[in-house]
Design a protein around this motif. Structure first.
Motif, PDB file in Angstrom:
ATOM      1  N   ASP A  77       6.473  53.139  63.672  1.00 12.51           N
ATOM      2  CA  ASP A  77       5.489  52.261  63.031  1.00 12.51           C
ATOM      3  C   ASP A  77       4.796  51.414  64.100  1.00 12.51           C
ATOM      4  O   ASP A  77       5.301  51.278  65.223  1.00 12.51           O
ATOM      5  CB  ASP A  77       6.202  51.368  62.004  1.00 12.51           C
ATOM      6  CG  ASP A  77       5.229  50.631  61.118  1.00 12.51           C
ATOM      7  OD1 ASP A  77       4.083  51.084  60.990  1.00 12.51           O
ATOM      8  OD2 ASP A  77       5.603  49.583  60.558  1.00 12.51           O
ATOM      9  N   CYS A 110      -2.633  57.329  61.608  1.00 11.92           N
ATOM     10  CA  CYS A 110      -2.793  55.985  61.014  1.00 11.92           C
ATOM     11  C   CYS A 110      -2.288  54.891  61.958  1.00 11.92           C
ATOM     12  O   CYS A 110      -2.914  53.845  62.105  1.00 11.92           O
ATOM     13  CB  CYS A 110      -2.023  55.885  59.709  1.00 11.92           C
ATOM     14  SG  CYS A 110      -2.572  57.023  58.474  1.00 11.92           S
ATOM     15  N   CYS A 139      -3.225  63.101  60.054  1.00  7.53           N
ATOM     16  CA  CYS A 139      -3.275  62.580  58.676  1.00  7.53           C
ATOM     17  C   CYS A 139      -4.506  63.152  57.977  1.00  7.53           C
ATOM     18  O   CYS A 139      -5.600  63.131  58.530  1.00  7.53           O
ATOM     19  CB  CYS A 139      -3.357  61.057  58.679  1.00  7.53           C
ATOM     20  SG  CYS A 139      -1.875  60.294  59.328  1.00  7.53           S
ATOM     21  N   HIS A 141      -5.220  62.153  54.660  1.00 15.16           N
ATOM     22  CA  HIS A 141      -5.600  61.252  53.564  1.00 15.16           C
ATOM     23  C   HIS A 141      -6.684  60.274  54.003  1.00 15.16           C
ATOM     24  O   HIS A 141      -6.960  60.133  55.197  1.00 15.16           O
ATOM     25  CB  HIS A 141      -4.368  60.474  53.072  1.00 15.16           C
ATOM     26  CG  HIS A 141      -3.714  59.675  54.158  1.00 15.16           C
ATOM     27  ND1 HIS A 141      -4.164  58.437  54.539  1.00 15.16           N
ATOM     28  CD2 HIS A 141      -2.656  59.969  54.949  1.00 15.16           C
ATOM     29  CE1 HIS A 141      -3.419  57.987  55.519  1.00 15.16           C
ATOM     30  NE2 HIS A 141      -2.487  58.885  55.798  1.00 15.16           N
ATOM     31  N   TYR A 145      -3.963  53.019  56.386  1.00 12.07           N
ATOM     32  CA  TYR A 145      -2.804  52.160  56.111  1.00 12.07           C
ATOM     33  C   TYR A 145      -1.544  52.955  56.402  1.00 12.07           C
ATOM     34  O   TYR A 145      -1.196  53.892  55.678  1.00 12.07           O
ATOM     35  CB  TYR A 145      -2.842  51.666  54.658  1.00 12.07           C
ATOM     36  CG  TYR A 145      -1.777  50.641  54.354  1.00 12.07           C
ATOM     37  CD1 TYR A 145      -1.664  49.489  55.112  1.00 12.07           C
ATOM     38  CD2 TYR A 145      -0.878  50.833  53.314  1.00 12.07           C
ATOM     39  CE1 TYR A 145      -0.684  48.552  54.845  1.00 12.07           C
ATOM     40  CE2 TYR A 145       0.100  49.896  53.035  1.00 12.07           C
ATOM     41  CZ  TYR A 145       0.183  48.755  53.800  1.00 12.07           C
ATOM     42  OH  TYR A 145       1.165  47.835  53.539  1.00 12.07           O
ATOM     43  N   ASP A 147       1.738  52.271  56.418  1.00 15.39           N
ATOM     44  CA  ASP A 147       2.955  52.164  55.598  1.00 15.39           C
ATOM     45  C   ASP A 147       2.990  53.226  54.501  1.00 15.39           C
ATOM     46  O   ASP A 147       4.002  53.907  54.317  1.00 15.39           O
ATOM     47  CB  ASP A 147       3.059  50.769  54.966  1.00 15.39           C
ATOM     48  CG  ASP A 147       3.395  49.695  55.997  1.00 15.39           C
ATOM     49  OD1 ASP A 147       3.339  50.014  57.203  1.00 15.39           O
ATOM     50  OD2 ASP A 147       3.721  48.566  55.612  1.00 15.39           O
ATOM     51  N   ASP A 148       1.875  53.378  53.776  1.00 12.93           N
ATOM     52  CA  ASP A 148       1.804  54.380  52.700  1.00 12.93           C
ATOM     53  C   ASP A 148       1.957  55.789  53.266  1.00 12.93           C
ATOM     54  O   ASP A 148       2.635  56.638  52.680  1.00 12.93           O
ATOM     55  CB  ASP A 148       0.467  54.274  51.954  1.00 12.93           C
ATOM     56  CG  ASP A 148       0.399  53.040  51.078  1.00 12.93           C
ATOM     57  OD1 ASP A 148       1.464  52.445  50.803  1.00 12.93           O
ATOM     58  OD2 ASP A 148      -0.708  52.654  50.673  1.00 12.93           O
ATOM     59  N   CYS A 149       1.332  56.009  54.417  1.00 11.63           N
ATOM     60  CA  CYS A 149       1.382  57.325  55.066  1.00 11.63           C
ATOM     61  C   CYS A 149       2.823  57.680  55.436  1.00 11.63           C
ATOM     62  O   CYS A 149       3.279  58.794  55.166  1.00 11.63           O
ATOM     63  CB  CYS A 149       0.507  57.293  56.308  1.00 11.63           C
ATOM     64  SG  CYS A 149       0.539  58.811  57.262  1.00 11.63           S
ATOM     65  N   VAL A 151       5.658  56.423  54.174  1.00 10.73           N
ATOM     66  CA  VAL A 151       6.475  56.587  52.966  1.00 10.73           C
ATOM     67  C   VAL A 151       6.249  57.963  52.341  1.00 10.73           C
ATOM     68  O   VAL A 151       7.197  58.639  51.934  1.00 10.73           O
ATOM     69  CB  VAL A 151       6.187  55.457  51.943  1.00 10.73           C
ATOM     70  CG1 VAL A 151       6.808  55.753  50.593  1.00 10.73           C
ATOM     71  CG2 VAL A 151       6.711  54.130  52.463  1.00 10.73           C
ATOM     72  N   GLN A 152       4.991  58.416  52.287  1.00 10.34           N
ATOM     73  CA  GLN A 152       4.679  59.739  51.719  1.00 10.34           C
ATOM     74  C   GLN A 152       5.313  60.855  52.534  1.00 10.34           C
ATOM     75  O   GLN A 152       5.891  61.795  51.982  1.00 10.34           O
ATOM     76  CB  GLN A 152       3.159  59.946  51.661  1.00 10.34           C
ATOM     77  CG  GLN A 152       2.519  59.218  50.490  1.00 10.34           C
ATOM     78  CD  GLN A 152       1.004  59.294  50.523  1.00 10.34           C
ATOM     79  OE1 GLN A 152       0.426  59.931  51.401  1.00 10.34           O
ATOM     80  NE2 GLN A 152       0.358  58.630  49.583  1.00 10.34           N
ATOM     81  N   LEU A 169       8.159  47.454  54.534  1.00  6.18           N
ATOM     82  CA  LEU A 169       8.328  48.901  54.695  1.00  6.18           C
ATOM     83  C   LEU A 169       9.802  49.282  54.620  1.00  6.18           C
ATOM     84  O   LEU A 169      10.159  50.291  54.015  1.00  6.18           O
ATOM     85  CB  LEU A 169       7.721  49.350  56.025  1.00  6.18           C
ATOM     86  CG  LEU A 169       7.748  50.851  56.312  1.00  6.18           C
ATOM     87  CD1 LEU A 169       7.040  51.631  55.224  1.00  6.18           C
ATOM     88  CD2 LEU A 169       7.132  51.158  57.662  1.00  6.18           C
ATOM     89  N   ARG A 172      10.814  49.409  51.023  1.00  5.82           N
ATOM     90  CA  ARG A 172      10.306  50.610  50.353  1.00  5.82           C
ATOM     91  C   ARG A 172      11.119  51.850  50.737  1.00  5.82           C
ATOM     92  O   ARG A 172      11.400  52.696  49.894  1.00  5.82           O
ATOM     93  CB  ARG A 172       8.839  50.826  50.723  1.00  5.82           C
ATOM     94  CG  ARG A 172       7.903  49.866  50.019  1.00  5.82           C
ATOM     95  CD  ARG A 172       6.485  50.015  50.510  1.00  5.82           C
ATOM     96  NE  ARG A 172       5.864  51.237  50.029  1.00  5.82           N
ATOM     97  CZ  ARG A 172       4.610  51.593  50.318  1.00  5.82           C
ATOM     98  NH1 ARG A 172       3.864  50.816  51.084  1.00  5.82           N
ATOM     99  NH2 ARG A 172       4.109  52.705  49.846  1.00  5.82           N
TER     100      ARG A 172
END
Length: 203
Positions: A77, A110, A139, A141, A145, A147-149, A151-152, A169, A172
């Motif tokens: 991260d 990201c 990526c 998408h 962002y 964090d979302d990337c 997590v997915q 994070l 999550r």
């Protein structure tokens, strides 16, 4: 002087018109019927509920994640790089000292985009992120962002360890079973939720 005794007031109930009262127009009566029908429909739907649970990953067949093993794949991260620089920890060497095995650090587009947005203050972190030893993950998408990337990706593929110092994070990722978290503690890396099967350090 003696006080006059007051009569006790018991629970007063609101006076409500009866639905069969002649003063209520026909529309009001229709509404009461509709309410009864809705209640009946709800009762029937409660009995016929379907539980849609997310399908568990086949990697978690045993109590620990079988896809985790040397060489370890570590998703990094943005703030993990920044904290590593502040604490003067070499990222790859620190990971190897923590896990006692070869580690391959991965950086998504990201994370790089976030470091570029942060400006000249974080140019050292950006230079480290562009190191040839770090694997790049493209990526597809919209938006940047990270964090979302992360997590997915972790939900899709259970082979990653997530390296982050972000509390949100971490919270999550803790909800996703079988994903260890690497973080900084006392100027060195530590790992959370790592199975004992692969000789993880006891912290």
């Amino acid at each position: 002087m003696a006080r006059a005794k007051q009569a006790k007031k018991f629970a007063q109930v609101k006076r409500v018109l009866n639905l069969r009262d002649s003063r209520i127009q026909g529309k009001g009566r229709d509404l009461s019927k509709k309410r009864k029908q809705k209640k009946k429909g709800k009762d029937q739907s409660v009995n016929m509920t379907q539980r849609n649970l997310p399908q568990a990953s086949t990697a978690l067949y045993f109590r620990y994640n079988t896809q985790l093993g040397p060489p370890y794949h570590v998703l990094i991260d943005t703030n993990f790089i920044n904290f590593s620089i502040k604490n003067k920890v070499d990222i790859i060497q620190g990971m190897m000292d923590c896990l006692y095995a070869k580690c391959i650090p991965y950086i998504t587009d990201c994370v790089l985009a976030e470091l570029e947005k942060l400006g000249s203050k974080y140019r050292v972190a950006l230079r480290i992120a562009r190191d040839a030893r770090f694997e790049r993950l493209p990526c597809l998408h919209k938006g940047t962002y990270a964090d979302d990337c992360i997590v997915q990706r972790v939900m899709q593929h259970k082979c990653y360890i997530v390296a982050t110092c972000d509390k949100d994070l971490k919270r999550r990722i803790r909800k996703i079973p079988g994903v260890p978290i690497m973080y900084l503690q006392q100027h060195r890396y530590s790992i959370e939720r790592m199975p004992d099967a692969y000789g993880a350090p006891k912290t």
